[in-house]
Design an enzyme around this catalytic site. Sequence first.
Site, mmCIF file in Angstrom:
data_model
loop_
_atom_site.group_PDB
_atom_site.id
_atom_site.type_symbol
_atom_site.label_atom_id
_atom_site.label_comp_id
_atom_site.label_asym_id
_atom_site.label_seq_id
_atom_site.Cartn_x
_atom_site.Cartn_y
_atom_site.Cartn_z
ATOM 1 N N GLY A 172 0.814 -1.206 0.000
ATOM 2 C CA GLY A 172 0.000 0.000 0.000
ATOM 3 C C GLY A 172 0.845 1.251 0.000
ATOM 4 C CG ASP A 173 3.034 2.551 3.163
ATOM 5 O OD1 ASP A 173 2.296 3.539 3.176
ATOM 6 O OD2 ASP A 173 3.167 1.798 4.147
ATOM 7 C CB ILE A 174 6.303 -0.220 -1.748
ATOM 8 C CG1 ILE A 174 7.047 -0.339 -0.404
ATOM 9 C CG2 ILE A 174 7.291 -0.334 -2.908
ATOM 10 C CD1 ILE A 174 8.110 0.712 -0.181
#
Length: 414
Positions: A172-174
Amino acid sequence: MTALDDVRVLDLTRVLGGPYCTMLLADLGADVVKIEPPGGDFVRETPPFHEADERFGGYFQSVNRGKRSLELDFDDEADRAAFRSLVDDADVVVENYRVGTMEKFDLEYEQLAERNPRLVYAAMRGFGDPRTGSSPKQDEPAFDLVAQALGGVMHQTGQADGPPTKVGFGVGDIFTGVLHAVNILAALHHRERTGRGQFVDTAMYDAMVSLAERSVYQYSYTDEVPDRDGNSHPTLFPYNAFEADDGYVVIAALTDGHWHGLCEAMERPGWVVEYSSGPERLEARDDLRPAIAEWVARRSVADVINALRGTVPCAPVQDVADVYDCDHVSQREMLVEAELPGTDETVTIAGTPIKMAETPPTPGDRAPLLDEHRSELLEPAVGPRPEPETQTDPEPRDGETGRVGLTDGSLDDD
Protein backbone atom coordinates in the site's frame (compact mmCIF):
# COMPACT_ATOMS: atom_id res chain seq x y z
CA MET A 1 25.36 12.98 -15.67
CA THR A 2 22.25 11.46 -14.14
CA ALA A 3 18.70 11.71 -15.42
CA LEU A 4 17.46 14.14 -12.73
CA ASP A 5 20.64 15.99 -11.75
CA ASP A 6 18.94 19.34 -12.44
CA VAL A 7 15.96 18.68 -10.15
CA ARG A 8 15.62 19.89 -6.55
CA VAL A 9 13.02 18.10 -4.40
CA LEU A 10 11.79 19.30 -1.01
CA ASP A 11 10.63 16.15 0.76
CA LEU A 12 8.17 16.65 3.62
CA THR A 13 7.18 12.98 3.75
CA ARG A 14 7.87 10.48 6.45
CA VAL A 15 7.51 6.78 7.25
CA LEU A 16 7.54 4.60 4.08
CA GLY A 17 5.60 5.38 0.89
CA GLY A 18 6.56 9.03 0.54
CA PRO A 19 10.23 8.50 1.46
CA TYR A 20 10.40 5.56 -0.96
CA CYS A 21 9.08 7.81 -3.73
CA THR A 22 11.63 10.52 -3.06
CA MET A 23 14.44 7.98 -2.69
CA LEU A 24 13.69 6.79 -6.23
CA LEU A 25 14.08 10.40 -7.37
CA ALA A 26 17.34 10.67 -5.43
CA ASP A 27 18.61 7.45 -7.06
CA LEU A 28 17.88 9.09 -10.42
CA GLY A 29 20.07 12.03 -9.45
CA ALA A 30 17.67 14.55 -7.93
CA ASP A 31 18.85 16.68 -5.00
CA VAL A 32 16.35 15.59 -2.34
CA VAL A 33 16.16 17.70 0.82
CA LYS A 34 14.32 15.91 3.59
CA ILE A 35 12.51 18.58 5.63
CA GLU A 36 11.93 17.09 9.07
CA PRO A 37 9.86 18.36 12.02
CA PRO A 38 11.44 18.92 15.44
CA GLY A 39 12.79 15.58 16.55
CA GLY A 40 12.81 14.27 13.00
CA ASP A 41 10.87 11.63 11.13
CA PHE A 42 9.74 9.30 13.93
CA VAL A 43 10.83 6.30 11.85
CA ARG A 44 14.40 7.24 12.85
CA GLU A 45 13.51 5.64 16.19
CA THR A 46 12.22 2.38 14.69
CA PRO A 47 14.38 -0.77 15.13
CA PRO A 48 16.38 -2.71 14.21
CA PHE A 49 19.47 -0.73 15.15
CA HIS A 50 23.10 -1.62 14.48
CA GLU A 51 25.22 -2.15 17.55
CA ALA A 52 27.82 0.31 16.21
CA ASP A 53 25.38 3.22 15.82
CA GLU A 54 21.86 3.75 17.13
CA ARG A 55 21.13 7.22 15.79
CA PHE A 56 18.67 5.75 13.31
CA GLY A 57 17.49 2.25 12.49
CA GLY A 58 17.33 0.10 9.40
CA TYR A 59 13.81 1.21 8.50
CA PHE A 60 14.92 4.83 8.14
CA GLN A 61 18.18 3.90 6.42
CA SER A 62 16.43 1.77 3.79
CA VAL A 63 14.26 4.54 2.29
CA ASN A 64 16.23 7.73 2.92
CA ARG A 65 19.61 7.13 1.32
CA GLY A 66 21.10 9.89 -0.78
CA LYS A 67 19.08 12.70 0.83
CA ARG A 68 20.02 15.82 2.77
CA SER A 69 18.27 16.64 6.05
CA LEU A 70 16.98 19.95 7.39
CA GLU A 71 14.98 20.29 10.62
CA LEU A 72 12.24 22.94 10.50
CA ASP A 73 9.41 23.77 12.89
CA PHE A 74 6.43 25.05 10.92
CA ASP A 75 4.98 26.52 14.13
CA ASP A 76 7.85 29.01 13.93
CA GLU A 77 7.51 31.87 11.42
CA ALA A 78 11.26 32.05 10.83
CA ASP A 79 11.32 28.37 9.87
CA ARG A 80 8.30 28.83 7.61
CA ALA A 81 10.14 31.71 5.93
CA ALA A 82 13.21 29.51 5.52
CA PHE A 83 11.06 26.86 3.86
CA ARG A 84 9.52 29.42 1.50
CA SER A 85 12.99 30.56 0.51
CA LEU A 86 13.86 27.00 -0.44
CA VAL A 87 10.64 26.71 -2.44
CA ASP A 88 11.74 29.64 -4.61
CA ASP A 89 14.47 27.50 -6.16
CA ALA A 90 12.79 24.10 -5.89
CA ASP A 91 11.29 22.01 -8.66
CA VAL A 92 9.15 19.68 -6.55
CA VAL A 93 7.53 19.66 -3.11
CA VAL A 94 6.35 16.25 -1.88
CA GLU A 95 4.16 15.81 1.21
CA ASN A 96 1.98 13.06 2.67
CA TYR A 97 -0.24 14.85 5.16
CA ARG A 98 -3.98 14.68 5.47
CA VAL A 99 -6.02 17.23 3.53
CA GLY A 100 -5.79 20.71 5.06
CA THR A 101 -2.59 20.28 7.09
CA MET A 102 -0.36 22.53 4.98
CA GLU A 103 -3.11 25.16 4.83
CA LYS A 104 -2.78 25.59 8.60
CA PHE A 105 0.70 26.99 8.01
CA ASP A 106 -0.08 28.97 4.83
CA LEU A 107 2.18 26.58 2.93
CA GLU A 108 -0.41 24.98 0.67
CA TYR A 109 0.04 24.59 -3.08
CA GLU A 110 -1.66 27.85 -4.07
CA GLN A 111 0.54 29.92 -1.73
CA LEU A 112 3.75 28.24 -2.88
CA ALA A 113 2.80 28.36 -6.57
CA GLU A 114 2.42 32.15 -6.34
CA ARG A 115 6.08 32.30 -5.37
CA ASN A 116 7.20 29.65 -7.87
CA PRO A 117 4.78 29.02 -10.77
CA ARG A 118 7.06 26.25 -12.08
CA LEU A 119 6.65 24.25 -8.87
CA VAL A 120 5.30 20.70 -9.04
CA TYR A 121 3.46 20.11 -5.76
CA ALA A 122 2.92 16.39 -5.17
CA ALA A 123 0.60 15.21 -2.40
CA MET A 124 0.44 11.54 -1.46
CA ARG A 125 -2.60 10.90 0.70
CA GLY A 126 -4.75 8.04 1.85
CA PHE A 127 -7.82 9.16 -0.08
CA GLY A 128 -6.63 11.85 -2.46
CA ASP A 129 -7.11 15.58 -2.54
CA PRO A 130 -10.26 17.55 -3.46
CA ARG A 131 -8.22 19.48 -6.05
CA THR A 132 -8.19 16.36 -8.24
CA GLY A 133 -11.34 14.57 -7.06
CA SER A 134 -13.43 14.59 -3.91
CA SER A 135 -13.94 11.65 -1.56
CA PRO A 136 -16.15 11.21 1.50
CA LYS A 137 -13.09 9.66 3.21
CA GLN A 138 -10.66 12.53 2.60
CA ASP A 139 -10.60 13.61 6.24
CA GLU A 140 -9.65 10.13 7.44
CA PRO A 141 -6.07 9.00 8.17
CA ALA A 142 -4.75 5.93 6.39
CA PHE A 143 -1.87 3.50 6.60
CA ASP A 144 -0.73 0.58 4.48
CA LEU A 145 -2.99 -1.87 6.28
CA VAL A 146 -6.05 0.34 5.78
CA ALA A 147 -5.30 0.78 2.08
CA GLN A 148 -4.81 -2.96 1.53
CA ALA A 149 -8.09 -3.67 3.33
CA LEU A 150 -10.15 -1.11 1.41
CA GLY A 151 -8.66 -1.76 -2.02
CA GLY A 152 -9.53 -5.46 -2.14
CA VAL A 153 -5.95 -6.66 -1.76
CA MET A 154 -6.49 -8.33 1.62
CA HIS A 155 -9.71 -10.01 0.52
CA GLN A 156 -7.89 -11.55 -2.44
CA THR A 157 -4.81 -12.65 -0.48
CA GLY A 158 -4.53 -15.85 1.56
CA GLN A 159 -5.67 -19.44 1.38
CA ALA A 160 -9.20 -20.23 0.21
CA ASP A 161 -10.21 -21.54 3.62
CA GLY A 162 -8.32 -18.87 5.58
CA PRO A 163 -8.96 -15.27 6.59
CA PRO A 164 -8.19 -12.19 4.50
CA THR A 165 -4.43 -11.63 4.71
CA LYS A 166 -2.33 -8.55 4.11
CA VAL A 167 0.60 -8.82 1.73
CA GLY A 168 3.72 -9.30 3.85
CA PHE A 169 5.42 -6.16 2.59
CA GLY A 170 3.95 -2.67 2.57
CA VAL A 171 2.52 -2.67 -0.96
CA GLY A 172 0.00 0.00 0.00
CA ASP A 173 2.93 2.31 0.65
CA ILE A 174 5.53 1.11 -1.82
CA PHE A 175 3.27 0.76 -4.86
CA THR A 176 1.68 4.14 -4.14
CA GLY A 177 5.17 5.63 -3.79
CA VAL A 178 6.21 4.26 -7.17
CA LEU A 179 3.06 5.66 -8.82
CA HIS A 180 3.70 8.98 -7.09
CA ALA A 181 7.18 9.12 -8.63
CA VAL A 182 5.62 8.49 -12.05
CA ASN A 183 3.12 11.26 -11.34
CA ILE A 184 5.92 13.69 -10.48
CA LEU A 185 8.00 12.82 -13.52
CA ALA A 186 4.99 13.30 -15.81
CA ALA A 187 4.33 16.73 -14.28
CA LEU A 188 7.99 17.70 -14.74
CA HIS A 189 7.79 16.66 -18.39
CA HIS A 190 4.65 18.76 -18.85
CA ARG A 191 6.43 21.70 -17.25
CA GLU A 192 9.28 21.41 -19.73
CA ARG A 193 6.74 21.78 -22.54
CA THR A 194 4.66 24.57 -20.98
CA GLY A 195 6.77 26.27 -18.34
CA ARG A 196 4.03 25.68 -15.74
CA GLY A 197 4.06 23.49 -12.67
CA GLN A 198 0.93 21.92 -11.23
CA PHE A 199 -0.65 20.11 -8.29
CA VAL A 200 -0.61 16.31 -8.52
CA ASP A 201 -1.74 13.71 -6.01
CA THR A 202 -1.71 9.95 -5.62
CA ALA A 203 -4.11 8.23 -3.21
CA MET A 204 -3.23 4.98 -1.47
CA TYR A 205 -6.79 3.67 -1.85
CA ASP A 206 -6.71 4.45 -5.58
CA ALA A 207 -3.36 2.70 -5.92
CA MET A 208 -4.69 -0.47 -4.30
CA VAL A 209 -7.72 -0.55 -6.60
CA SER A 210 -5.28 -0.30 -9.50
CA LEU A 211 -3.11 -3.06 -8.03
CA ALA A 212 -6.14 -5.32 -7.63
CA GLU A 213 -7.08 -4.90 -11.31
CA ARG A 214 -7.82 -8.59 -11.84
CA SER A 215 -10.63 -8.69 -9.31
CA VAL A 216 -12.12 -5.53 -10.84
CA TYR A 217 -12.53 -6.97 -14.33
CA GLN A 218 -13.53 -10.40 -13.02
CA TYR A 219 -16.43 -8.88 -11.10
CA SER A 220 -17.51 -6.90 -14.17
CA TYR A 221 -17.39 -9.92 -16.48
CA THR A 222 -18.91 -12.51 -14.12
CA ASP A 223 -20.90 -10.47 -11.56
CA GLU A 224 -19.24 -12.64 -8.90
CA VAL A 225 -16.86 -11.62 -6.12
CA PRO A 226 -13.63 -13.61 -6.67
CA ASP A 227 -12.59 -15.95 -3.88
CA ARG A 228 -9.12 -16.26 -2.42
CA ASP A 229 -7.00 -18.73 -4.38
CA GLY A 230 -3.93 -19.07 -2.18
CA ASN A 231 -0.92 -19.53 -4.47
CA SER A 232 -2.97 -20.62 -7.48
CA HIS A 233 -4.56 -18.54 -10.23
CA PRO A 234 -8.27 -18.46 -11.04
CA THR A 235 -7.87 -18.63 -14.82
CA LEU A 236 -4.46 -20.26 -15.40
CA PHE A 237 -3.15 -23.76 -14.67
CA PRO A 238 -0.67 -24.99 -13.65
CA TYR A 239 0.29 -21.80 -11.84
CA ASN A 240 1.01 -22.63 -8.24
CA ALA A 241 3.52 -23.37 -5.48
CA PHE A 242 4.31 -27.02 -4.79
CA GLU A 243 6.13 -28.54 -1.82
CA ALA A 244 9.33 -30.46 -2.54
CA ASP A 245 11.11 -32.52 0.08
CA ASP A 246 13.29 -29.57 1.18
CA GLY A 247 11.27 -26.47 0.35
CA TYR A 248 8.80 -25.00 -2.10
CA VAL A 249 8.96 -24.39 -5.82
CA VAL A 250 6.61 -22.45 -8.10
CA ILE A 251 5.64 -23.74 -11.54
CA ALA A 252 3.94 -21.57 -14.16
CA ALA A 253 3.37 -23.72 -17.27
CA LEU A 254 0.99 -21.37 -19.06
CA THR A 255 1.59 -21.94 -22.77
CA ASP A 256 1.23 -25.17 -24.70
CA GLY A 257 5.01 -25.29 -25.03
CA HIS A 258 5.47 -24.96 -21.29
CA TRP A 259 2.89 -27.69 -20.73
CA HIS A 260 4.68 -30.00 -23.15
CA GLY A 261 7.93 -29.41 -21.29
CA LEU A 262 6.33 -30.22 -17.94
CA CYS A 263 4.72 -33.38 -19.33
CA GLU A 264 8.04 -34.52 -20.73
CA ALA A 265 9.86 -33.94 -17.44
CA MET A 266 7.13 -35.83 -15.58
CA GLU A 267 7.09 -38.62 -18.19
CA ARG A 268 3.40 -38.03 -18.86
CA PRO A 269 3.24 -37.90 -22.70
CA GLY A 270 -0.46 -38.76 -22.67
CA TRP A 271 -1.28 -35.48 -20.96
CA VAL A 272 -0.04 -33.54 -24.01
CA VAL A 273 -2.91 -34.98 -26.06
CA GLU A 274 -5.51 -35.35 -23.33
CA TYR A 275 -5.11 -31.79 -22.03
CA SER A 276 -3.93 -30.02 -25.15
CA SER A 277 -5.38 -26.57 -24.45
CA GLY A 278 -5.30 -24.12 -21.56
CA PRO A 279 -9.08 -24.29 -20.92
CA GLU A 280 -8.91 -28.09 -20.79
CA ARG A 281 -6.09 -27.97 -18.26
CA LEU A 282 -7.97 -25.43 -16.17
CA GLU A 283 -11.10 -27.58 -16.21
CA ALA A 284 -9.11 -30.63 -15.06
CA ARG A 285 -6.92 -28.87 -12.49
CA ASP A 286 -8.47 -30.71 -9.50
CA ASP A 287 -7.26 -33.97 -11.05
CA LEU A 288 -3.92 -32.68 -12.39
CA ARG A 289 -2.78 -30.73 -9.34
CA PRO A 290 -2.36 -33.77 -7.00
CA ALA A 291 -0.30 -35.60 -9.64
CA ILE A 292 2.02 -32.62 -10.13
CA ALA A 293 2.27 -32.16 -6.36
CA GLU A 294 3.24 -35.82 -5.93
CA TRP A 295 5.92 -35.57 -8.64
CA VAL A 296 7.42 -32.48 -6.95
CA ALA A 297 7.18 -33.95 -3.44
CA ARG A 298 9.44 -36.87 -4.36
CA ARG A 299 12.24 -34.51 -5.40
CA SER A 300 14.38 -31.76 -3.96
CA VAL A 301 13.85 -28.18 -5.03
CA ALA A 302 17.11 -28.33 -6.99
CA ASP A 303 16.02 -31.51 -8.80
CA VAL A 304 12.72 -29.93 -9.84
CA ILE A 305 14.43 -26.77 -11.05
CA ASN A 306 17.04 -28.75 -12.98
CA ALA A 307 14.34 -30.86 -14.64
CA LEU A 308 12.34 -27.82 -15.77
CA ARG A 309 14.90 -25.04 -16.21
CA GLY A 310 14.95 -23.52 -19.67
CA THR A 311 11.65 -25.13 -20.65
CA VAL A 312 9.09 -24.32 -17.96
CA PRO A 313 8.99 -21.09 -15.92
CA CYS A 314 9.82 -22.16 -12.38
CA ALA A 315 11.69 -20.96 -9.32
CA PRO A 316 12.44 -21.85 -5.73
CA VAL A 317 10.56 -19.94 -3.04
CA GLN A 318 13.45 -18.00 -1.53
CA ASP A 319 13.83 -16.34 1.83
CA VAL A 320 15.95 -13.22 2.24
CA ALA A 321 19.10 -15.24 3.01
CA ASP A 322 18.66 -16.95 -0.36
CA VAL A 323 18.26 -13.54 -2.00
CA TYR A 324 21.59 -12.47 -0.51
CA ASP A 325 23.24 -15.54 -2.04
CA CYS A 326 21.68 -15.16 -5.50
CA ASP A 327 24.06 -14.36 -8.38
CA HIS A 328 21.37 -12.39 -10.21
CA VAL A 329 20.90 -10.08 -7.24
CA SER A 330 24.64 -9.56 -6.95
CA GLN A 331 25.29 -8.93 -10.64
CA ARG A 332 22.31 -6.58 -10.95
CA GLU A 333 23.52 -4.65 -7.86
CA MET A 334 20.23 -5.11 -6.04
CA LEU A 335 21.99 -5.15 -2.67
CA VAL A 336 24.06 -2.08 -1.84
CA GLU A 337 26.12 -1.03 1.15
CA ALA A 338 25.27 2.06 3.19
CA GLU A 339 27.59 3.59 5.75
CA LEU A 340 26.81 3.97 9.41
CA PRO A 341 27.60 7.59 10.33
CA GLY A 342 30.77 8.05 12.33
CA THR A 343 31.87 4.43 12.01
CA ASP A 344 33.73 2.19 9.61
CA GLU A 345 30.74 -0.16 9.48
CA THR A 346 28.27 -0.62 6.65
CA VAL A 347 24.83 -2.18 6.41
CA THR A 348 23.09 -3.71 3.41
CA ILE A 349 19.92 -2.26 1.93
CA ALA A 350 17.98 -2.92 -1.26
CA GLY A 351 19.41 -1.32 -4.40
CA THR A 352 17.47 0.44 -7.13
CA PRO A 353 15.50 -1.64 -9.65
CA ILE A 354 15.61 1.22 -12.17
CA LYS A 355 18.35 0.53 -14.73
CA MET A 356 19.36 2.91 -17.55
CA ALA A 357 22.13 2.59 -20.11
CA GLU A 358 23.03 6.27 -20.65
CA THR A 359 22.15 7.81 -17.29
CA PRO A 360 22.33 4.94 -14.81
CA PRO A 361 20.89 5.66 -11.37
CA THR A 362 23.40 5.59 -8.55
CA PRO A 363 22.09 4.74 -5.08
CA GLY A 364 23.35 7.54 -2.87
CA ASP A 365 25.17 7.59 0.40
CA ARG A 366 23.69 6.64 3.75
CA ALA A 367 20.57 8.24 5.13
CA PRO A 368 21.27 11.64 6.71
CA LEU A 369 21.53 12.55 10.35
CA LEU A 370 18.81 14.90 11.53
CA ASP A 371 19.52 18.48 10.40
CA GLU A 372 22.90 17.37 9.05
CA HIS A 373 22.84 19.73 6.08
CA ARG A 374 21.52 22.94 7.68
CA SER A 375 24.68 24.94 7.07
CA GLU A 376 24.89 24.18 3.36
CA LEU A 377 21.15 24.73 2.83
CA LEU A 378 20.40 27.82 4.93
CA GLU A 379 23.40 29.42 6.59
CA PRO A 380 24.49 32.16 6.64
CA ALA A 381 21.09 33.37 5.42
CA VAL A 382 19.26 32.42 8.60
CA GLY A 383 22.04 31.34 10.93
CA PRO A 384 22.32 28.22 13.05
CA ARG A 385 19.38 26.80 14.96
CA PRO A 386 19.49 27.97 18.61
CA GLU A 387 19.88 25.23 21.19
CA PRO A 388 16.77 24.69 23.33
CA GLU A 389 17.17 25.64 26.98
CA THR A 390 15.44 22.50 28.22
CA GLN A 391 14.30 19.23 26.74
CA THR A 392 10.58 19.30 27.45
CA ASP A 393 7.55 18.12 25.56
CA PRO A 394 5.66 21.20 24.37
CA GLU A 395 1.97 21.56 25.06
CA PRO A 396 -0.20 20.96 21.99
CA ARG A 397 -1.53 24.02 20.21
CA ASP A 398 -5.10 23.44 19.05
CA GLY A 399 -4.47 19.72 18.85
CA GLU A 400 -1.10 20.08 17.10
CA THR A 401 2.57 20.57 17.84
CA GLY A 402 5.58 21.53 15.79
CA ARG A 403 5.92 17.86 14.87
CA VAL A 404 3.70 18.53 11.91
CA GLY A 405 1.24 15.89 10.84
CA LEU A 406 2.07 13.37 13.53
CA THR A 407 0.27 14.44 16.69
CA ASP A 408 -2.92 15.44 14.90
CA GLY A 409 -3.17 12.18 12.98
CA SER A 410 -2.72 13.93 9.65
CA LEU A 411 -0.09 11.51 8.43
CA ASP A 412 -1.35 9.28 5.65
CA ASP A 413 1.65 7.08 5.09
CA ASP A 414 2.98 3.98 6.85
